[in-house]
Design a protein around this motif. Structure first.
Motif, mmCIF file in Angstrom:
data_model
loop_
_atom_site.group_PDB
_atom_site.id
_atom_site.type_symbol
_atom_site.label_atom_id
_atom_site.label_comp_id
_atom_site.label_asym_id
_atom_site.label_seq_id
_atom_site.Cartn_x
_atom_site.Cartn_y
_atom_site.Cartn_z
ATOM 1 N N SER A 85 0.830 -1.205 0.000
ATOM 2 C CA SER A 85 0.000 0.000 0.000
ATOM 3 C C SER A 85 0.868 1.260 0.000
ATOM 4 C CB SER A 85 -0.899 -0.004 1.230
ATOM 5 O OG SER A 85 -1.681 1.162 1.272
ATOM 6 N N GLY A 86 0.561 2.183 -0.894
ATOM 7 C CA GLY A 86 1.266 3.456 -0.962
ATOM 8 C C GLY A 86 2.411 3.487 -1.953
ATOM 9 N N THR A 126 14.708 0.716 -6.583
ATOM 10 C CA THR A 126 14.280 2.068 -6.242
ATOM 11 C C THR A 126 12.771 2.073 -6.120
ATOM 12 O OG1 THR A 126 16.153 2.965 -7.476
ATOM 13 C CG2 THR A 126 14.359 4.492 -6.949
ATOM 14 N N VAL A 127 12.281 2.514 -4.965
ATOM 15 C CA VAL A 127 10.854 2.504 -4.671
ATOM 16 C C VAL A 127 10.401 3.921 -4.367
ATOM 17 C CG1 VAL A 127 9.044 1.581 -3.180
ATOM 18 C CG2 VAL A 127 11.067 0.184 -3.681
ATOM 19 N N THR A 128 9.366 4.352 -5.057
ATOM 20 C CA THR A 128 8.742 5.639 -4.773
ATOM 21 C C THR A 128 7.378 5.349 -4.151
ATOM 22 O OG1 THR A 128 9.872 6.637 -6.637
ATOM 23 C CG2 THR A 128 8.006 7.846 -5.735
ATOM 24 N N SER A 129 7.131 5.991 -3.019
ATOM 25 C CA SER A 129 5.884 5.761 -2.285
ATOM 26 C C SER A 129 5.348 7.079 -1.752
ATOM 27 C CB SER A 129 6.132 4.784 -1.133
ATOM 28 O OG SER A 129 7.141 5.277 -0.276
ATOM 29 N N THR A 130 4.076 7.056 -1.392
ATOM 30 C CA THR A 130 3.451 8.271 -0.881
ATOM 31 C C THR A 130 4.003 8.653 0.486
ATOM 32 O OG1 THR A 130 1.633 6.935 -0.030
ATOM 33 C CG2 THR A 130 1.303 7.996 -2.176
ATOM 34 N N ASN A 131 4.408 7.667 1.274
ATOM 35 C CA ASN A 131 4.983 7.876 2.606
ATOM 36 C C ASN A 131 6.152 6.914 2.778
ATOM 37 O OD1 ASN A 131 3.006 9.787 3.740
ATOM 38 N ND2 ASN A 131 1.590 8.087 3.470
ATOM 39 N N ASP A 188 7.789 0.902 5.843
ATOM 40 C CA ASP A 188 8.359 0.115 6.933
ATOM 41 C C ASP A 188 9.296 -0.910 6.301
ATOM 42 O OD1 ASP A 188 8.826 -1.948 8.834
ATOM 43 O OD2 ASP A 188 6.924 -1.528 9.827
ATOM 44 N N ASP A 189 10.566 -0.907 6.718
ATOM 45 C CA ASP A 189 11.544 -1.825 6.138
ATOM 46 C C ASP A 189 11.137 -3.289 6.290
ATOM 47 O OD1 ASP A 189 13.113 0.281 5.308
ATOM 48 O OD2 ASP A 189 14.619 0.044 6.877
ATOM 49 N N GLU A 190 10.455 -3.623 7.363
ATOM 50 C CA GLU A 190 10.040 -5.015 7.567
ATOM 51 C C GLU A 190 8.953 -5.424 6.577
ATOM 52 O OE1 GLU A 190 11.754 -7.282 9.280
ATOM 53 O OE2 GLU A 190 13.086 -5.569 9.574
ATOM 54 N N GLU A 223 9.001 -12.858 -0.070
ATOM 55 C CA GLU A 223 7.921 -13.534 -0.787
ATOM 56 C C GLU A 223 8.307 -13.764 -2.257
ATOM 57 O OE1 GLU A 223 4.386 -15.489 -1.353
ATOM 58 O OE2 GLU A 223 5.212 -14.814 0.554
ATOM 59 N N ALA A 224 9.066 -12.828 -2.817
ATOM 60 C CA ALA A 224 9.523 -12.966 -4.203
ATOM 61 C C ALA A 224 10.657 -13.986 -4.325
ATOM 62 C CB ALA A 224 9.974 -11.610 -4.743
ATOM 63 N N GLY A 225 11.263 -14.354 -3.192
ATOM 64 C CA GLY A 225 12.323 -15.348 -3.213
ATOM 65 C C GLY A 225 13.731 -14.783 -3.138
ATOM 66 N N TYR A 226 13.848 -13.533 -2.675
ATOM 67 C CA TYR A 226 15.148 -12.873 -2.622
ATOM 68 C C TYR A 226 15.377 -12.336 -1.218
ATOM 69 C CZ TYR A 226 14.357 -13.529 -7.500
ATOM 70 O OH TYR A 226 14.074 -14.120 -8.694
ATOM 71 N N GLU A 227 16.523 -11.696 -1.010
ATOM 72 C CA GLU A 227 16.846 -11.203 0.330
ATOM 73 C C GLU A 227 17.114 -9.706 0.309
ATOM 74 O OE1 GLU A 227 20.141 -11.848 3.854
ATOM 75 O OE2 GLU A 227 19.960 -13.333 2.286
ATOM 76 N N LEU A 228 16.452 -8.996 1.214
ATOM 77 C CA LEU A 228 16.684 -7.560 1.363
ATOM 78 C C LEU A 228 17.927 -7.373 2.214
ATOM 79 C CD1 LEU A 228 15.616 -4.655 0.915
ATOM 80 C CD2 LEU A 228 14.451 -4.889 3.113
ATOM 81 N N ALA A 229 18.959 -6.744 1.646
ATOM 82 C CA ALA A 229 20.201 -6.504 2.375
ATOM 83 C C ALA A 229 20.140 -5.197 3.156
ATOM 84 C CB ALA A 229 21.394 -6.483 1.398
ATOM 85 N N GLY A 230 19.245 -4.296 2.766
ATOM 86 C CA GLY A 230 19.085 -3.030 3.491
ATOM 87 C C GLY A 230 18.890 -1.865 2.550
ATOM 88 N N ARG A 231 18.858 -0.681 3.145
ATOM 89 C CA ARG A 231 18.733 0.561 2.378
ATOM 90 C C ARG A 231 20.116 1.010 1.899
ATOM 91 N NH1 ARG A 231 14.237 4.583 4.370
ATOM 92 N NH2 ARG A 231 12.728 3.125 5.236
ATOM 93 N N ILE A 232 20.114 1.746 0.812
ATOM 94 C CA ILE A 232 21.355 2.338 0.303
ATOM 95 C C ILE A 232 21.353 3.814 0.630
ATOM 96 C CG2 ILE A 232 22.690 2.845 -1.787
ATOM 97 C CD1 ILE A 232 22.641 -0.088 -1.018
#
Length: 97
Positions: free
Chosen positions: A55-56, A70-75, A78-80, A88-97
């Motif tokens: 959402s957003g 790169t994600v653009t959102s209205t707000n 939440d990193d989690e 869910e897509a089958g990959y791993e989030l290493a963090g923000r850049i």
């Protein structure tokens, strides 16, 4: 069968297929994440689709060659929530850049 991909395939050598840009965000937050495990356009599409469902989220651009999303959102997101979508897509989030 050769290892070359057909034109228009989701797995083109330059990685130009499979990314998703959705929505029309007038103003908002842009965040760049590092995602590990993406290797092709199909990977980009899977990550983009899952994050786009949050959402957003207005737009998502995933680049397998760099592992950057790169994600653009209205707000701010939440990193989690983003981590769960990437998982869910089958990959791993290493963090923000």
């Amino acid at each position: 069968m050769t290892s070359q991909t057909k034109p228009g395939s989701c797995c083109t050598p330059d990685g130009s297929r499979g990314t998703a840009a959705t929505g029309d965000v007038q103003a908002g937050t842009t965040t760049v994440y590092k995602v590990t495990g993406m290797t092709c356009g199909h990977c980009e599409g899977a990550v983009s689709a899952e994050i786009s469902a949050i959402s957003g989220v207005g737009s998502v651009q995933a680049v397998a060659a760099t592992g950057l999303v790169t994600v653009t959102s209205t707000n701010p997101l939440d990193d989690e929530v983003v981590r769960a979508a990437v998982d869910e897509a089958g990959y791993e989030l290493a963090g923000r850049i």
